[in-house]
Design an enzyme around this catalytic site. Structure first.
Site, mmCIF file in Angstrom:
data_model
loop_
_atom_site.group_PDB
_atom_site.id
_atom_site.type_symbol
_atom_site.label_atom_id
_atom_site.label_comp_id
_atom_site.label_asym_id
_atom_site.label_seq_id
_atom_site.Cartn_x
_atom_site.Cartn_y
_atom_site.Cartn_z
ATOM 1 N N TYR A 94 0.902 -1.161 0.054
ATOM 2 C CA TYR A 94 0.031 0.106 -0.026
ATOM 3 C C TYR A 94 0.947 1.497 0.038
ATOM 4 C CZ TYR A 94 -4.981 -1.560 0.549
ATOM 5 O OH TYR A 94 -6.178 -1.894 0.470
ATOM 6 N N LYS A 131 6.434 -13.646 5.459
ATOM 7 C CA LYS A 131 7.071 -14.546 4.505
ATOM 8 C C LYS A 131 8.413 -14.401 4.821
ATOM 9 C CE LYS A 131 7.343 -17.325 0.968
ATOM 10 N NZ LYS A 131 7.097 -18.754 1.027
ATOM 11 N N ASP A 134 2.750 -19.468 3.086
ATOM 12 C CA ASP A 134 2.096 -20.420 2.515
ATOM 13 C C ASP A 134 1.730 -21.636 3.270
ATOM 14 O OD1 ASP A 134 5.226 -19.858 2.573
ATOM 15 O OD2 ASP A 134 5.339 -21.945 1.819
ATOM 16 N N ASP A 141 -4.327 -9.354 2.589
ATOM 17 C CA ASP A 141 -5.243 -9.115 1.312
ATOM 18 C C ASP A 141 -5.550 -10.658 0.820
ATOM 19 O OD1 ASP A 141 -6.709 -8.007 -0.560
ATOM 20 O OD2 ASP A 141 -4.932 -7.514 -2.038
#
Ligand code: NAP
Length: 414
Positions: free
Chosen positions: A158, A224, A278, A302
């Protein structure tokens, strides 16, 4: 400053104490109808919210609505997509609810929703994802999903910047990277994703406070960091750091849990743990019952929020809110579905349930509970809009407004 807005003189500005809205009998709250299907779902939502408050509190409480403008309606009225008056109103009065807004094409604003979140510093996107009995869902045990997402709303992509492949700026970045020992392929497009300690910690703080307030067992930091050590990895580290520094008495890290407590949380302690993004997606499908509150950077959040919404029956009934310090904007999570504009057809559940979050934020839990029960009964009775009707056998097809009326009927007979 708000002369053209018809602010009711018998309403009150909501006051905040330690980030919490104080009980206000006649709160002044802004609404943005929204574009496309916005007017249909807003009309149904306003009726349901007002009726719930009337049934729960008689004449002791009433929302004093003020229409504020953004999107196509604002553009027609003022020539601007997001008038300053709208953001000023939310800064001044603290609370607003909105329907979906179309992204203006060639309007100079990339997304009105992102602009609202940025200009109002609404840094925590809040998405509760739980199943309502009877909602057609794509997984076998949707009742096991009851997770609340806190997604960072101002950083990462963003606040990101991109430069086209071959542009002067991207060439300069490739040269700069080389100077700092990173070899990037010549001719690459370049994207940046900034994430700060300040931005991460204030979001994670909201997630931990929520878990404490609701007595939930875990807060999971989703990242991540195995690949992006200094952005996503730091998000995780800052999360553990914050939990220890500010919530040491109420939390325990998963590592400490296994090192010193055989994996069993001491009574009243919230377990702070992390999962690589993941892995989290497969956990959400395979072991959803083991997760309650998730805190995520912007992009992970998101993906995760839409995936979890789909798991419990889709965006048609997925609610959302954006919280800042002493202000909040509640919103439908889906878009403007322009092909259904003005047809009184779509499911207003997402905006109605966003209104439920707003009532809870005001401390009006009796009205909030009435709506949730009324909506759940409508679905159990198979009195639903087209999106659910096409997935159920023996259901009655209702219009958007009729679904709202069905909820009201259920609230009255509860
Ligand atoms: P969309 O408006 O969310 O619609 C995609 C599909 O989702 C619809 O065709 C419909 O599926 C289903 N759907 C959406 N809302 C529904 C509801 N209330 N009840 C039942 N089904 C519903 O996505 P989009 O077509 O990609 O985006 C359209 C515009 O919305 C764009 O300008 C986009 O920028 C904007 N947008 C705004 C927001 C926001 O304001 N928060 C969010 C996302 C997108 P079926 O066709 O299967 O019936």
């Amino acid at each position: 400053m708000f002369d053209s807005l018809n602010i009711p003189t018998d309403g009150q500005k909501v006051q905040f104490l330690n980030g919490k809205a104080q009980d206000t009998p006649n709160p002044i709250i802004g609404f943005i109808e929204g574009d496309g299907i916005g007017p249909d779902i807003w009309s149904a939502t306003q009726n349901v919210l007002d009726e719930a408050v009337r049934i729960a509190y008689d004449s002791n409480k009433q929302i004093k609505w003020v229409e504020i403008f953004a999107g196509e309606k604002a553009h027609k009225k003022t020539g601007e997509w997001l008038p300053q008056q709208t953001t000023d109103f939310i800064k001044e009065f603290g609370l607003a609810i909105k329907g979906p807004l179309a992204t203006p094409i060639g309007g100079g604003i990339r997304s009105l929703n992102v602009a609202l979140r940025k200009q109002l510093d609404l840094y925590a996107c809040f998405r509760p994802c739980r199943w309502f009995t009877g909602v057609p869902a794509p997984v076998v045990e949707p009742q096991n999903v009851n997770m609340t997402i806190f997604r960072e709303n101002t950083e990462d992509i963003y606040a990101g910047a991109e430069w086209e492949a071959g542009s002067e700026a991207s060439k300069e970045f490739i040269a700069l990277a080389k100077k700092h020992g990173k070899i990037l392929r010549d001719g690459s497009a370049i994207g940046l994703k900034p994430m700060s300690e300040f931005g991460s910690k204030r979001l994670i703080k909201k997630a931990i406070e929520y878990a404490i307030e609701k007595k939930l067992p875990t807060v999971t930091l989703v990242h991540k960091g195995n690949i992006m050590k200094f952005t996503e990895g730091s998000f995780m580290e800052w999360g553990y750091e914050l939990a220890k520094e500010e919530f040491g008495a109420q939390t325990i890290s998963e590592k400490e849990l296994w090192d010193n407590h055989n994996g069993v949380a001491p009574a009243g302690k919230i377990v702070i743990r992390d999962r690589i993004a993941d892995n989290m997606f497969q956990q959400a499908l395979l072991r959803p019952a083991e997760y309650s509150v998730l805190a995520l950077p912007n992009l992970n959040g998101d993906y995760m929020s839409d995936a979890l919404a789909a798991q419990v029956g889709g965006l048609g009934i997925a609610p959302g809110a954006n919280f800042g310090d002493n202000r909040a904007l509640f919103e439908a999570t889906h878009g403007t579905a322009p092909k259904y504009s003005g047809m009184d057809k779509v499911n207003p559940g997402s905006l109605i349930l966003s209104g439920v979050i707003m009532l809870e934020y005001l401390g009006w839990t009796e009205a909030a509970d009435l709506i949730e029960a009324g909506l759940e009964k409508a679905i159990q009775d198979k009195q639903v809009t087209y999106d659910f009707e096409r997935l159920m056998t023996g259901a009655t097809l209702l219009k958007c407004s009729e679904f709202g009326n069905e909820i009201i009927k259920n609230m009255k007979s509860a």
